[in-house]
Write an enzyme that holds these catalytic residues in place. Structure first.
Site, PDB file in Angstrom:
ATOM      1  N   ARG A 174       0.884  -1.181   0.000  1.00 21.52           N
ATOM      2  CA  ARG A 174       0.000   0.000   0.000  1.00 21.52           C
ATOM      3  C   ARG A 174       0.915   1.222   0.000  1.00 21.52           C
ATOM      4  O   ARG A 174       1.702   1.417   0.934  1.00 21.52           O
ATOM      5  CB  ARG A 174      -0.907   0.017   1.230  1.00 21.52           C
ATOM      6  CG  ARG A 174      -1.555   1.373   1.471  1.00 21.52           C
ATOM      7  CD  ARG A 174      -2.628   1.358   2.548  1.00 21.52           C
ATOM      8  NE  ARG A 174      -3.815   0.672   2.083  1.00 21.52           N
ATOM      9  CZ  ARG A 174      -5.021   0.790   2.653  1.00 21.52           C
ATOM     10  NH1 ARG A 174      -5.193   1.555   3.699  1.00 21.52           N
ATOM     11  NH2 ARG A 174      -6.051   0.129   2.180  1.00 21.52           N
ATOM     12  N   HIS A 187      -7.540   0.627  -6.044  1.00 17.98           N
ATOM     13  CA  HIS A 187      -7.681  -0.211  -4.841  1.00 17.98           C
ATOM     14  C   HIS A 187      -8.434  -1.495  -5.235  1.00 17.98           C
ATOM     15  O   HIS A 187      -9.595  -1.688  -4.862  1.00 17.98           O
ATOM     16  CB  HIS A 187      -8.456   0.578  -3.779  1.00 17.98           C
ATOM     17  CG  HIS A 187      -8.421  -0.007  -2.404  1.00 17.98           C
ATOM     18  ND1 HIS A 187      -7.621  -1.073  -2.058  1.00 17.98           N
ATOM     19  CD2 HIS A 187      -9.100   0.328  -1.275  1.00 17.98           C
ATOM     20  CE1 HIS A 187      -7.815  -1.360  -0.772  1.00 17.98           C
ATOM     21  NE2 HIS A 187      -8.711  -0.533  -0.284  1.00 17.98           N
ATOM     22  N   GLN A 233     -10.301  -4.034  -2.695  1.00 14.50           N
ATOM     23  CA  GLN A 233     -11.597  -3.557  -2.205  1.00 14.50           C
ATOM     24  C   GLN A 233     -12.713  -3.932  -3.187  1.00 14.50           C
ATOM     25  O   GLN A 233     -13.789  -4.369  -2.794  1.00 14.50           O
ATOM     26  CB  GLN A 233     -11.542  -2.038  -2.023  1.00 14.50           C
ATOM     27  CG  GLN A 233     -12.835  -1.446  -1.502  1.00 14.50           C
ATOM     28  CD  GLN A 233     -13.156  -1.863  -0.088  1.00 14.50           C
ATOM     29  OE1 GLN A 233     -12.320  -1.783   0.798  1.00 14.50           O
ATOM     30  NE2 GLN A 233     -14.386  -2.345   0.143  1.00 14.50           N
ATOM     31  N   ASP A 279     -17.274   7.171  -1.097  1.00 15.15           N
ATOM     32  CA  ASP A 279     -15.975   7.084  -0.415  1.00 15.15           C
ATOM     33  C   ASP A 279     -15.665   8.481   0.121  1.00 15.15           C
ATOM     34  O   ASP A 279     -16.312   9.477  -0.277  1.00 15.15           O
ATOM     35  CB  ASP A 279     -14.908   6.623  -1.429  1.00 15.15           C
ATOM     36  CG  ASP A 279     -13.527   6.461  -0.807  1.00 15.15           C
ATOM     37  OD1 ASP A 279     -13.433   6.315   0.430  1.00 15.15           O
ATOM     38  OD2 ASP A 279     -12.533   6.494  -1.557  1.00 15.15           O
ATOM     39  N   CYS A 326     -16.380   1.850   1.006  1.00 12.22           N
ATOM     40  CA  CYS A 326     -15.212   1.011   1.302  1.00 12.22           C
ATOM     41  C   CYS A 326     -14.762   1.156   2.751  1.00 12.22           C
ATOM     42  O   CYS A 326     -14.087   0.275   3.269  1.00 12.22           O
ATOM     43  CB  CYS A 326     -14.079   1.347   0.345  1.00 12.22           C
ATOM     44  SG  CYS A 326     -13.626   3.096   0.349  1.00 12.22           S
ATOM     45  N   ARG A 346     -13.454  -8.438   2.674  1.00  9.89           N
ATOM     46  CA  ARG A 346     -12.051  -8.173   2.342  1.00  9.89           C
ATOM     47  C   ARG A 346     -11.218  -9.425   2.655  1.00  9.89           C
ATOM     48  O   ARG A 346     -10.354  -9.816   1.878  1.00  9.89           O
ATOM     49  CB  ARG A 346     -11.523  -6.977   3.155  1.00  9.89           C
ATOM     50  CG  ARG A 346     -12.123  -5.633   2.786  1.00  9.89           C
ATOM     51  CD  ARG A 346     -11.738  -5.199   1.386  1.00  9.89           C
ATOM     52  NE  ARG A 346     -10.303  -5.153   1.212  1.00  9.89           N
ATOM     53  CZ  ARG A 346      -9.524  -4.131   1.577  1.00  9.89           C
ATOM     54  NH1 ARG A 346     -10.067  -3.046   2.089  1.00  9.89           N
ATOM     55  NH2 ARG A 346      -8.221  -4.169   1.377  1.00  9.89           N
TER      56      ARG A 346
HETATM   57  N1  NVA Z   1     -10.003   6.823  -1.297  1.00 12.41           N
HETATM   58  C1  NVA Z   1      -9.614   6.373   0.028  1.00 12.41           C
HETATM   59  C2  NVA Z   1      -9.865   4.897   0.157  1.00 12.41           C
HETATM   60  C3  NVA Z   1      -9.548   4.356   1.529  1.00 12.41           C
HETATM   61  C4  NVA Z   1      -9.780   2.867   1.622  1.00 12.41           C
HETATM   62  C5  NVA Z   1      -8.153   6.699   0.276  1.00 12.41           C
HETATM   63  O1  NVA Z   1      -7.333   6.465  -0.621  1.00 12.41           O
HETATM   64  O2  NVA Z   1      -7.839   7.206   1.346  1.00 12.41           O
HETATM   65  N1   CP Z   2     -11.189   0.018   2.898  1.00 13.79           N
HETATM   66  C1   CP Z   2      -9.905   0.004   3.312  1.00 13.79           C
HETATM   67  O1   CP Z   2      -8.984  -0.280   2.536  1.00 13.79           O
HETATM   68  O2   CP Z   2      -9.741   0.276   4.629  1.00 13.79           O
HETATM   69  P1   CP Z   2      -8.332   0.537   5.353  1.00 13.79           P
HETATM   70  O3   CP Z   2      -7.784   1.820   4.770  1.00 13.79           O
HETATM   71  O4   CP Z   2      -8.666   0.652   6.802  1.00 13.79           O
HETATM   72  O5   CP Z   2      -7.423  -0.599   5.049  1.00 13.79           O
END
Ligand code: NVA
Ligand code: CP
Length: 304
Positions: free
Chosen positions: A103, A130, A133, A222, A262, A290
């Protein structure tokens, strides 16, 4: 040849459906307490340059349930691309791990890591995409609806990594993907165009939320400011307030619409608290899935 999962389009349509089916089977097995030693002895690297609740926990638990284990690594340890090159990190990690999950911010960094790694690489979220997800989300819709045919999915809010991931998914699973956002918060232009060019799904973009959700089977949203861009929240509020998921929007969709997010959610901002707590809001099922969807992805990557 090793296979990666950096985007849903790394899998064919058949592979996506097989993986979702496997996810459902693994979930049933887990609930029955059956062992699933698919990854016996396998160790996964979990590299995190951003915060996480769901992704970290579901991957760690997933590796354990599959008979393997994982190592949590932050930028503190490796400073990808700074302390040493992405090439060298990929080569070294390939000697220890069965799979490298990451990540981070830059999607290009993840592509470079995958290019040089000799083991599968899994994208656990970048600024662009992502995909893990989306696998959990499609599993959730499949469980709730029994099929994925002729769905109208409306995405309301910021055109971000989740919107881009829906667009990529629409290149594999035919749907009507309706995006409701402001002219200044559109998703990635290239991904939007390639999805339209693929001809698999209908894609429509609206600047009016009620118009976007008409006849929707799914409403998805989101956060308005993603990780790494939290300082933009004031601008985003100005742009995205009309695209909040509230009762007016839900009432404009199909009666049995599924509301999805998400998570993490900012209750009262992109989604109201009353909508978060509706019976048709399936955010915790998505979070649960997940675990199962990612286990299925890992099994597909490591066992074919
Ligand atoms: N768009 C959000 C998704 C988090 C799971 C982010 O990148 O922070
Ligand atoms: N939805 C998701 O990826 O959550 P986290 O950022 O908590 O991993």
């Amino acid at each position: 040849m090793k296979k990666d999962f950096l985007t849903v389009t790394d899998f064919t349509a058949d592979e996506v459906m097989d993986t979702l089916q496997l996810a459902i089977e693994l979930k049933e097995k887990t609930k029955r307490g059956e062992h699933q030693n698919f990854l016996k002895g396998g160790v996964g690297a979990l590299i995190f340059h951003k915060q996480s609740l769901r992704t970290r926990c579901s991957f760690e638990v997933g590796f354990q349930q599959l008979g393997g284990s994982s190592v949590y690594i932050t930028n503190q340890e490796i400073e990808l691309g700074k302390r040493e090159t992405i090439h060298d990190v990929a080569k070294v990690m390939s000697r220890y791990f069965s799979v490298i999950c990451i990540r981070t911010y830059s999607h290009k960094d993840v592509e470079e890591l995958a290019y040089h790694a000799e083991v599968p690489v899994v994208n656990m979220l970048t600024d662009l995409l992502h995909p893990c997800q989306l696998m959990a989300d499609m599993q959730t819709i499949l469980e709730k609806r029994g099929h994925l045919k002729d769905l109208k999915v409306t995405y309301l809010g910021d055109g971000n990594n989740m919107t881009n991931s829906w667009l990529r998914t629409a290149q594999r699973i035919p749907m009507h993907l309706s995006i409701g956002t402001s002219p200044d918060t559109l998703p990635d232009a290239d991904i939007l165009q390639e999805t339209r060019n693929s001809g698999i799904s209908k894609v429509s973009v609206h600047h009016n939320a009620v118009e976007a959700v008409k006849d929707a089977d799914v409403i998805y949203t989101d956060v308005w400011a993603s990780m790494g861009a939290k300082d933009q929240i004031d601008t985003k509020i100005g742009q995205l307030q009309p695209f909040q998921v509230n009762m007016d929007v839900v009432n404009a969709a199909k009666k049995d619409v599924l509301v999805m997010h998400c998570l993490p959610a900012e209750r009262g901002r992109e989604i109201t608290a009353d909508v978060m707590d509706l019976p048709n809001t399936v955010v915790f099922d998505e979070a649960e899935n997940r675990l199962h969807a990612q286990k299925a992805v890992l099994v597909k990557l490591l066992q074919g």
